[in-house]
Design an enzyme around this catalytic site. Structure first.
Site, short mmCIF file in Angstrom:
data_model
loop_
_atom_site.label_atom_id
_atom_site.label_comp_id
_atom_site.label_asym_id
_atom_site.label_seq_id
_atom_site.Cartn_x
_atom_site.Cartn_y
_atom_site.Cartn_z
N SER A 164 0.66 -1.21 0.05
CA SER A 164 0.05 -0.11 0.08
C SER A 164 0.93 1.30 0.21
CB SER A 164 -0.87 0.04 1.30
OG SER A 164 -0.04 -0.12 2.43
N GLU A 223 -5.96 -0.15 -7.26
CA GLU A 223 -4.93 1.07 -7.72
C GLU A 223 -3.73 0.14 -8.21
OE1 GLU A 223 -3.18 4.90 -5.26
OE2 GLU A 223 -3.16 2.94 -4.21
N HIS A 263 -2.73 -2.90 -5.96
CA HIS A 263 -3.08 -2.28 -4.29
C HIS A 263 -4.72 -2.49 -4.20
CE1 HIS A 263 -3.45 0.91 -1.26
NE2 HIS A 263 -3.57 -0.27 -0.96
N ASN A 288 -2.99 6.53 -0.60
CA ASN A 288 -2.23 6.70 0.73
C ASN A 288 -1.33 7.95 0.87
OD1 ASN A 288 -3.74 4.78 1.96
ND2 ASN A 288 -2.16 3.14 1.50
#
Ligand code: 3H9
Length: 716
Positions: free
Chosen positions: A421, A454, A442, A492
């Site tokens: 991540s 992702e 992800h 993130n």
């Protein structure tokens, strides 16, 4: 003028074949062509019945959604609506039949409802998905559908927007017959038989608007609307369209057809001009744009995915495996110990049991899926896998070890994906001799539920691996978004500053529950403190310790969260984090935490004060927007729209606000920048304005316009 309608006569039946690929949307000119076709068939003495059918892969997928923005911006007047088509079909003297394959959606289903009869292939689906665009059916769907399907199903279809299968539609009375076969040719043949039959039976042929037998009465309908409103309030909190759709269907049950229709039109226009519908239409096209990668053309060869493998059967690995088996792709699931493997399989079984209990899947279907999982403690069989996803603990050393092992066992051409991540895909790829095959996949927790995938491109990831991954996202029923390889990628990386501000606000005196409430009321699925407790505070703590380079000296640091972690308060999994939790997992304020915060503030010289809701909202959201603008300017996202898709599908950002970048556009970038600068003056370095935000604000433009400009450059 393109040829939007093919007209042909077979066995005394006129076939009007709509021809507007790819989905036969009702773009300008198409409704007019159908009206002309109906008139021609009416005038043709050799014709005894009229069949409306879609050319290509589907019936009519509805109004042309691109036209809505032209109407609301004043570029064109409403015009081109579907009433002339529907009236022509319903008032025709010869029987009219909609023959449906693929999907009849929105205006497509409304046109079909105007026909005297509807038939479909078993594989077809019908629906009124308008609420997903922030609008309601605008061509009498809210008035005719309850007359065909009954009030309960019509309310559900209009308020929730999900399509129903042909079998359900036939049982409810939306369809008159299901035609045997799978192909458009078989549908045509079935239409001929059906049409000849209705001709033989003779008229009058039923007009939906005149049918009132399924409209129920006040006593039967009131509980239906009440339940639908409660459901909308719970599942679609903050969305205006579901309630508007219920209001319109309710009008159908209380008013004569023409008056009900008038009411529907008022509500439709109110929704069409709303900010919510603009945001949701942006989301619709954003998802589809995100699939387009300028240097990976559409005809890039795709690697075939017939067998998958997943390393790690924890929460993420198990969820990822479920995605594969749900799509019918067999998967090897590897763990290091028998106990971990069994735990993983038990979680998967429990998840499916929950879906069975909710009526989502049948026992048999789940049995078939579970048979597709091969649990294993070794890499045996991995040499057959076309894609291998690593989902082990988030630490670089471990990931590199796993990738070195995969390099030794995987066949040439297998895609090696990491579910990291935050970590560098290039560094992970460096553990192999095939960095061209390494990519980030992800997934978001729970991986079997969350729509976002992702897809992280490393410096050497080959184009066909990217193209295959984007296609795979669709196969797994995810929304794939391509991100560049920076720390935290798109989602993130932005989430860091967002949560950082939330923690800073608490240290400055805002209430923990206050911060969560403000963001929840804005429409986020959860507030940032509650999200931390759910995801585990230790995740960020570990990352902060492993990557001090991202937290430079002199820049303010989220001290209190580290302190909670040092106390073993990792969130829900340890029973306490920012909140304490009772046995029903209800969050409670905890005096111990308030003391940690007060002590932290005192030690760091942070003066506590009363903080109003507006400051909380601006600081959290603009931290998100500023970081989004920065990574966009640096090229780690292709479009502002991609960032929005990430946030709406992976981070609980409300779709009716269109994602953080769209939201910033609606506020005005000059105003956003002004606030960012104020916060920079008050809080320093962390608020340095992103160069792209400054550039666009100075030019008086928007992220959306910037996206459009880039699309044109790429197309040129
Ligand atoms: C409506 O009907 C209002 C009415 O009540 C009447 C009011 C007066 N318009 O999704 P895909 C494009 S509202 C314009 O990848 P799939 C799409 O952007 C409408 N364009 O294919 C894409 O373009 P590109 C109610 C549309 O096979 C391409 O077609 N109807 C429309 O995965 C392929 O799309 C809906 O909400 C449209 N209506 O799925 C249905 N639809 O290639 C919306 C698609 O340039 N559509 N495009 O990226 C869908 O749900 C899916 O497209 C569908 C096919 C299931 C049909």
């Amino acid at each position: 003028m393109p040829d939007f309608l093919d007209y042909s006569v077979e066995n005394e039946i006129a076939f009007l074949t709509v021809n507007n690929p790819p989905v036969n949307a009702m773009s300008p000119g198409v409704p007019e062509a159908i009206v002309e076709g109906v008139a021609r068939a009416e005038a043709d003495e050799a014709v005894r019945a009229i069949v409306l059918i879609g050319g290509g892969r589907t019936f009519i997928a509805g109004a042309d959604i691109k036209e809505f923005a032209k109407i609301t911006s004043g570029e064109k007047d409403r015009g081109g609506d579907l009433f002339p088509v529907i009236n022509a079909l319903e008032d025709a003297s010869k029987p009219t039949i909609a023959a449906i394959h693929g999907t009849a959606l929105g205006g497509g289903l409304e046109i079909a409802q105007g026909c005297h009869y509807r038939i479909a292939l078993q594989s077809a689906q019908v629906g009124q998905p308008e609420v997903k665009l922030g609008i309601i059916p605008g061509a009498a769907g809210t008035q005719r559908l309850p007359r065909l399907a009954g009030v309960e199903l019509a309310t559900r279809m209009c308020a929730q927007g999900d399509p129903v299968k042909a079998s359900v539609a036939a049982e409810a009375g939306i369809l008159d017959q299901i035609v045997a076969g799978n192909t458009p040719e078989e549908l045509r043949a079935g239409a001929v038989v059906f049409a000849r039959d209705v001709v033989a039976r003779g008229g009058p042929h039923p007009k939906t608007r005149e049918r009132n037998d399924k409209l129920g009465d006040e006593a039967t309908n009131a509980p239906i609307f009440e339940a639908a409103r409660a459901q909308a309030g719970k599942r679609r909190r903050g969305f205006e369209a579901p309630l508007a759709a219920i209001e319109a269907v309710e009008a159908a049950t209380k008013l004569p057809f023409d008056e009900g229709l008038k009411r529907e039109q008022e509500i439709f226009l109110r929704c069409l001009y709303s900010d919510q519908s603009k945001a949701m239409i942006h989301a619709f096209f954003g998802e589809r744009e995100a699939r387009k990668i300028p240097d990976v053309p559409k005809d890039t060869p795709i690697r075939e995915i017939r067998q998958a493998a997943v390393v790690g059967a924890g929460t993420m690995g198990g969820g990822i495996a479920m995605n594969y088996i749900n799509a019918g792709i067999p998967v090897l699931l590897k763990e290091t110990t028998e106990e971990a493997l069994e735990r993983g399989l038990a979680t998967i079984a429990k998840n499916y049991q929950r879906s069975i209990a909710r009526g989502r899947f049948t026992e048999e279907w789940v049995e078939e899926r579970l048979d597709l999982i091969t649990p294993t403690l070794s890499y045996d069989g991995f040499e057959r896998a076309d894609v291998i996803t690593e989902a082990v603990f988030e630490g670089m050393e471990l990931k590199k070890k796993v990738f070195a092992e995969l390099d030794a066992v995987a066949k040439p051409g297998a895609i090696l994906a990491s579910n990291t991540s935050t970590l560098s895909i290039d560094e992970i790829a460096s553990a192999t001799k095939r960095p061209q095959d390494v990519i980030g996949h992800h997934f978001f927790s729970p991986a079997n539920v969350m729509r976002l995938l992702e897809i992280v491109r490393g410096a050497e990831t080959s184009k066909d691996v990217i193209a295959t991954s984007m296609g795979l996202a669709k196969t797994l029923r995810k929304v794939g978004v391509l991100a560049g390889n920076c720390f935290g990628f798109i989602g993130n990386r932005m989430f860091g500053p967002y949560r950082r501000e939330a923690i800073f606000l608490v240290e400055e005196g805002a209430g923990i529950a206050q911060v969560d409430r403000v963001l929840y009321e804005f429409g986020m699925a959860m507030g940032p403190m509650a999200v931390g407790d759910l995801a585990g505070l230790d995740v960020g703590w570990r990352i902060r310790k492993e990557h001090p380079e991202h937290f430079p000296e002199g820049v303010r640091y989220p001290l209190s969260e580290d302190k909670l972690c040092e106390m073993g308060r990792f969130g829900q999994k340890t029973g306490s984090g920012w909140y304490a939790y009772d046995e029903r997992r209800q969050p409670l304020e905890d005096p111990e935490v308030l003391k940690v915060i007060a002590d932290t503030a005192a030690e760091a010289g942070i003066k506590q004060r009363e903080i109003d809701d507006a400051e909380i909202l601006d600081r959290c959201l603009y931290a998100l927007v500023n970081e989004g603008a920065r990574l966009l300017g640096e090229g780690f996202a292709l479009r502002a729209g991609d960032i929005d898709v990430v946030y709406m599908n992976g981070y609980g950002f409300p779709a009716y606000r269109g994602g953080p970048m769209w939201f910033a556009d609606t506020i005005g970038l000059a105003r956003v920048l002004e606030r960012v600068k104020e916060f920079e003056a008050q809080h320093g370095e962390g608020w340095k304005p992103a160069p792209l935000l400054e550039e666009l604000a100075a030019a008086g433009t928007t992220f959306a316009a910037w996206d459009r400009g880039r699309a044109q450059k790429v197309g040129a």
